[in-house]
Design a protein around this motif. Structure first.
Motif, PDB file in Angstrom:
ATOM      1  N   VAL A  52      55.669 -13.193  49.872  1.00 42.55           N
ATOM      2  CA  VAL A  52      55.944 -14.563  50.004  1.00 42.55           C
ATOM      3  C   VAL A  52      57.395 -14.752  49.301  1.00 42.55           C
ATOM      4  CG1 VAL A  52      55.668 -17.119  49.608  1.00 42.55           C
ATOM      5  CG2 VAL A  52      53.849 -15.342  49.752  1.00 42.55           C
ATOM      6  N   HIS A  53      58.368 -15.282  50.487  1.00 39.19           N
ATOM      7  CA  HIS A  53      59.750 -15.641  49.958  1.00 39.19           C
ATOM      8  C   HIS A  53      59.727 -17.020  49.624  1.00 39.19           C
ATOM      9  CE1 HIS A  53      63.899 -16.932  50.549  1.00 39.19           C
ATOM     10  NE2 HIS A  53      63.988 -15.933  50.307  1.00 39.19           N
ATOM     11  N   SER A  54      60.423 -17.198  48.253  1.00 41.61           N
ATOM     12  CA  SER A  54      60.635 -18.598  48.015  1.00 41.61           C
ATOM     13  C   SER A  54      62.011 -18.663  47.609  1.00 41.61           C
ATOM     14  CB  SER A  54      59.561 -18.634  46.585  1.00 41.61           C
ATOM     15  OG  SER A  54      60.022 -20.114  46.167  1.00 41.61           O
ATOM     16  N   PHE A  55      62.384 -20.142  47.801  1.00 39.06           N
ATOM     17  CA  PHE A  55      63.596 -20.489  47.255  1.00 39.06           C
ATOM     18  C   PHE A  55      63.524 -21.003  45.647  1.00 39.06           C
ATOM     19  CE2 PHE A  55      61.688 -24.462  48.984  1.00 39.06           C
ATOM     20  CZ  PHE A  55      61.987 -25.331  47.868  1.00 39.06           C
ATOM     21  N   LEU A  56      64.609 -20.790  45.269  1.00 34.23           N
ATOM     22  CA  LEU A  56      64.496 -21.282  43.808  1.00 34.23           C
ATOM     23  C   LEU A  56      65.241 -22.569  43.565  1.00 34.23           C
ATOM     24  CD1 LEU A  56      65.482 -17.703  41.823  1.00 34.23           C
ATOM     25  CD2 LEU A  56      63.182 -18.705  42.623  1.00 34.23           C
ATOM     26  N   SER A  57      64.673 -23.659  42.820  1.00 35.72           N
ATOM     27  CA  SER A  57      65.012 -24.798  42.908  1.00 35.72           C
ATOM     28  C   SER A  57      66.370 -25.189  42.397  1.00 35.72           C
ATOM     29  CB  SER A  57      64.077 -25.565  42.074  1.00 35.72           C
ATOM     30  OG  SER A  57      62.722 -25.465  42.463  1.00 35.72           O
ATOM     31  N   VAL A  81      59.558 -12.738  46.647  1.00 32.53           N
ATOM     32  CA  VAL A  81      60.794 -12.183  47.050  1.00 32.53           C
ATOM     33  C   VAL A  81      61.618 -13.403  46.938  1.00 32.53           C
ATOM     34  CG1 VAL A  81      62.190 -11.529  49.030  1.00 32.53           C
ATOM     35  CG2 VAL A  81      59.919 -10.930  48.634  1.00 32.53           C
ATOM     36  N   VAL A  82      63.025 -13.617  46.369  1.00 32.21           N
ATOM     37  CA  VAL A  82      64.100 -14.587  46.426  1.00 32.21           C
ATOM     38  C   VAL A  82      65.434 -13.744  46.870  1.00 32.21           C
ATOM     39  CG1 VAL A  82      62.721 -15.394  44.239  1.00 32.21           C
ATOM     40  CG2 VAL A  82      64.531 -13.874  43.911  1.00 32.21           C
ATOM     41  N   LEU A  92      72.201 -14.002  53.636  1.00 33.78           N
ATOM     42  CA  LEU A  92      71.308 -13.979  52.273  1.00 33.78           C
ATOM     43  C   LEU A  92      70.773 -12.548  52.205  1.00 33.78           C
ATOM     44  CD1 LEU A  92      68.933 -17.050  52.948  1.00 33.78           C
ATOM     45  CD2 LEU A  92      70.690 -16.917  51.271  1.00 33.78           C
ATOM     46  N   THR A  93      70.737 -12.014  51.119  1.00 32.19           N
ATOM     47  CA  THR A  93      70.027 -10.822  50.512  1.00 32.19           C
ATOM     48  C   THR A  93      68.922 -10.976  49.980  1.00 32.19           C
ATOM     49  OG1 THR A  93      72.335  -9.686  50.571  1.00 32.19           O
ATOM     50  CG2 THR A  93      70.478  -8.342  49.600  1.00 32.19           C
ATOM     51  N   HIS A  94      67.991 -10.362  50.267  1.00 29.66           N
ATOM     52  CA  HIS A  94      66.563 -10.761  49.505  1.00 29.66           C
ATOM     53  C   HIS A  94      66.084  -9.484  48.489  1.00 29.66           C
ATOM     54  CE1 HIS A  94      66.464 -13.618  52.835  1.00 29.66           C
ATOM     55  NE2 HIS A  94      66.964 -12.498  53.558  1.00 29.66           N
ATOM     56  N   TYR A  95      65.520  -9.864  47.375  1.00 26.78           N
ATOM     57  CA  TYR A  95      65.132  -9.054  46.588  1.00 26.78           C
ATOM     58  C   TYR A  95      63.673  -9.354  45.912  1.00 26.78           C
ATOM     59  CZ  TYR A  95      70.040  -7.925  45.735  1.00 26.78           C
ATOM     60  OH  TYR A  95      71.390  -7.659  46.098  1.00 26.78           O
ATOM     61  N   LEU A  96      62.718  -8.496  45.642  1.00 30.20           N
ATOM     62  CA  LEU A  96      61.539  -8.480  45.131  1.00 30.20           C
ATOM     63  C   LEU A  96      61.756  -9.104  43.595  1.00 30.20           C
ATOM     64  CD1 LEU A  96      58.855  -7.847  45.806  1.00 30.20           C
ATOM     65  CD2 LEU A  96      58.977  -5.878  44.608  1.00 30.20           C
ATOM     66  N   PHE A  97      61.229 -10.263  43.751  1.00 33.20           N
ATOM     67  CA  PHE A  97      61.395 -10.852  41.953  1.00 33.20           C
ATOM     68  C   PHE A  97      60.278 -10.112  41.270  1.00 33.20           C
ATOM     69  CE2 PHE A  97      60.162 -14.987  39.493  1.00 33.20           C
ATOM     70  CZ  PHE A  97      61.273 -14.462  38.674  1.00 33.20           C
ATOM     71  N   GLU A  98      61.048  -9.504  40.315  1.00 32.33           N
ATOM     72  CA  GLU A  98      60.132  -8.810  39.144  1.00 32.33           C
ATOM     73  C   GLU A  98      60.220  -9.382  37.586  1.00 32.33           C
ATOM     74  OE1 GLU A  98      59.764  -4.468  40.757  1.00 32.33           O
ATOM     75  OE2 GLU A  98      61.662  -5.193  40.812  1.00 32.33           O
ATOM     76  N   ASP A  99      61.457 -10.080  37.522  1.00 31.95           N
ATOM     77  CA  ASP A  99      61.570 -10.461  36.181  1.00 31.95           C
ATOM     78  C   ASP A  99      62.740 -11.707  36.003  1.00 31.95           C
ATOM     79  OD1 ASP A  99      62.684 -10.316  33.356  1.00 31.95           O
ATOM     80  OD2 ASP A  99      61.512  -8.843  33.283  1.00 31.95           O
ATOM     81  N   TYR A 100      62.561 -12.406  35.287  1.00 31.38           N
ATOM     82  CA  TYR A 100      63.660 -13.424  34.974  1.00 31.38           C
ATOM     83  C   TYR A 100      64.929 -13.064  34.784  1.00 31.38           C
ATOM     84  CZ  TYR A 100      59.666 -16.863  35.540  1.00 31.38           C
ATOM     85  OH  TYR A 100      58.614 -17.532  35.943  1.00 31.38           O
ATOM     86  N   LYS A 101      64.969 -11.799  34.311  1.00 30.88           N
ATOM     87  CA  LYS A 101      66.255 -11.504  33.874  1.00 30.88           C
ATOM     88  C   LYS A 101      67.133 -10.926  34.805  1.00 30.88           C
ATOM     89  CE  LYS A 101      64.320  -9.458  29.283  1.00 30.88           C
ATOM     90  NZ  LYS A 101      64.166  -8.184  28.620  1.00 30.88           N
ATOM     91  N   GLU A 105      72.510 -17.935  37.182  1.00 36.22           N
ATOM     92  CA  GLU A 105      72.880 -19.245  37.918  1.00 36.22           C
ATOM     93  C   GLU A 105      74.278 -19.214  38.548  1.00 36.22           C
ATOM     94  OE1 GLU A 105      73.429 -23.626  36.523  1.00 36.22           O
ATOM     95  OE2 GLU A 105      71.313 -23.134  36.553  1.00 36.22           O
ATOM     96  N   SER A 106      74.226 -19.267  39.756  1.00 40.17           N
ATOM     97  CA  SER A 106      75.529 -19.452  40.702  1.00 40.17           C
ATOM     98  C   SER A 106      76.226 -20.650  40.210  1.00 40.17           C
ATOM     99  CB  SER A 106      75.340 -19.290  42.236  1.00 40.17           C
ATOM    100  OG  SER A 106      74.772 -20.668  42.696  1.00 40.17           O
ATOM    101  N   LYS A 107      77.576 -20.643  40.784  1.00 40.43           N
ATOM    102  CA  LYS A 107      78.623 -21.733  40.379  1.00 40.43           C
ATOM    103  C   LYS A 107      77.942 -23.117  41.335  1.00 40.43           C
ATOM    104  CE  LYS A 107      81.680 -20.697  44.230  1.00 40.43           C
ATOM    105  NZ  LYS A 107      82.965 -20.500  44.700  1.00 40.43           N
ATOM    106  N   TYR A 108      77.033 -22.877  41.986  1.00 41.76           N
ATOM    107  CA  TYR A 108      76.280 -23.910  42.702  1.00 41.76           C
ATOM    108  C   TYR A 108      75.098 -24.499  42.042  1.00 41.76           C
ATOM    109  CZ  TYR A 108      79.818 -22.676  46.193  1.00 41.76           C
ATOM    110  OH  TYR A 108      81.065 -22.390  46.968  1.00 41.76           O
ATOM    111  N   GLY A 109      74.754 -23.962  40.960  1.00 43.27           N
ATOM    112  CA  GLY A 109      73.737 -24.188  40.107  1.00 43.27           C
ATOM    113  C   GLY A 109      72.451 -23.681  40.673  1.00 43.27           C
ATOM    114  N   ILE A 110      72.461 -22.433  41.503  1.00 44.57           N
ATOM    115  CA  ILE A 110      71.300 -21.976  42.208  1.00 44.57           C
ATOM    116  C   ILE A 110      70.978 -20.633  41.380  1.00 44.57           C
ATOM    117  CG2 ILE A 110      70.325 -20.939  44.471  1.00 44.57           C
ATOM    118  CD1 ILE A 110      72.590 -22.561  45.652  1.00 44.57           C
ATOM    119  N   PRO A 111      69.781 -20.469  40.827  1.00 40.75           N
ATOM    120  CA  PRO A 111      69.404 -19.168  40.243  1.00 40.75           C
ATOM    121  C   PRO A 111      69.356 -18.020  41.281  1.00 40.75           C
ATOM    122  CG  PRO A 111      67.822 -20.736  39.439  1.00 40.75           C
ATOM    123  CD  PRO A 111      68.558 -21.331  40.723  1.00 40.75           C
TER     124      PRO A 111
END
Length: 197
Positions: A52-57, A81-82, A92-101, A105-111
């Motif tokens: 499942v691909h999810s956007f990050l708020s 996937v984020v 967009l480049t998509h990565y498996l989300f495995e760890d919060y590390k 955060e980008s300059k637009y406030g997007i993790p």
């Protein structure tokens, strides 16, 4: 109707409905997210999707809080996937989300993920889609950069497109463009809207 009219109209919709969402008080915002999470559970419970691909708020835009959704999906053994967006290539480049590390955060406030295992769009089973407003036909108005419209064209025809919205649908968004890709479903605090024929 001139060719520029839909763009002007979309800008108006984007401005008006984003402003409305940003005006939500903290209590109302939390309540709506809790109700959406309830319907999200019902929708995905027993769902056979594995990736499942999810956007990050974006917190400042008061987007649907996707973190509880992500944690719940992970508890159901779903792979999450984020994405990271390139402002130079508008892709967009998509990565498996495995760890919060992985996130920064980008300059637009997007993790955004900084590293990890790259996932191709064709391998996704479900994409959770951000939006500002949507209608009963499954059309949506996003932020205007077109990232998700381009991304969704790369997904398989079987990939399920699911919008997330804190507000109910409009009857109809009075303009669409050829590159607009409608959603299959949209999950809201009031329930799940289906746009499948």
């Amino acid at each position: 109707m001139s060719q520029s009219t839909p763009i002007i109209d979309k800008k108006k919709y984007r401005t008006v409905y984003l402003r409305k969402r940003k005006m939500l008080g903290a209590r109302d915002f939390d309540k709506k997210n809790a109700r959406l999470l309830y319907h999200f559970h019902k929708f995905f419970d027993g769902h056979t999707s594995s990736m499942v691909h999810s956007f990050l708020s974006i917190e400042k835009n008061k987007e649907v809080n996707t973190w509880p959704l992500i944690e719940w999906l992970k508890s159901k053994s779903k792979q999450i996937v984020v994405s990271r967006c390139s402002t130079t290539s508008n892709e967009l480049t998509h990565y498996l989300f495995e760890d919060y590390k992985q996130l920064k955060e980008s300059k637009y406030g997007i993790p955004e993920p900084q590293n990890g295992t790259i996932v191709l769009p064709k391998d996704l089973d479900v994409v959770l889609i951000p939006l500002i407003v949507f209608d009963r036909l499954g059309q949506r108005v996003g932020y205007g950069a077109g990232y998700y419209d381009r991304f969704l064209t790369e997904c398989s025809k079987d990939c399920v497109k699911v919008g997330l919205s804190l507000a109910p649908p409009l009857d109809e968004i009075p303009f669409t463009e050829p590159h607009d890709i409608p959603m299959d479903y949209c999950i809201t605090p009031l329930g799940v809207y289906s746009f499948n024929p």
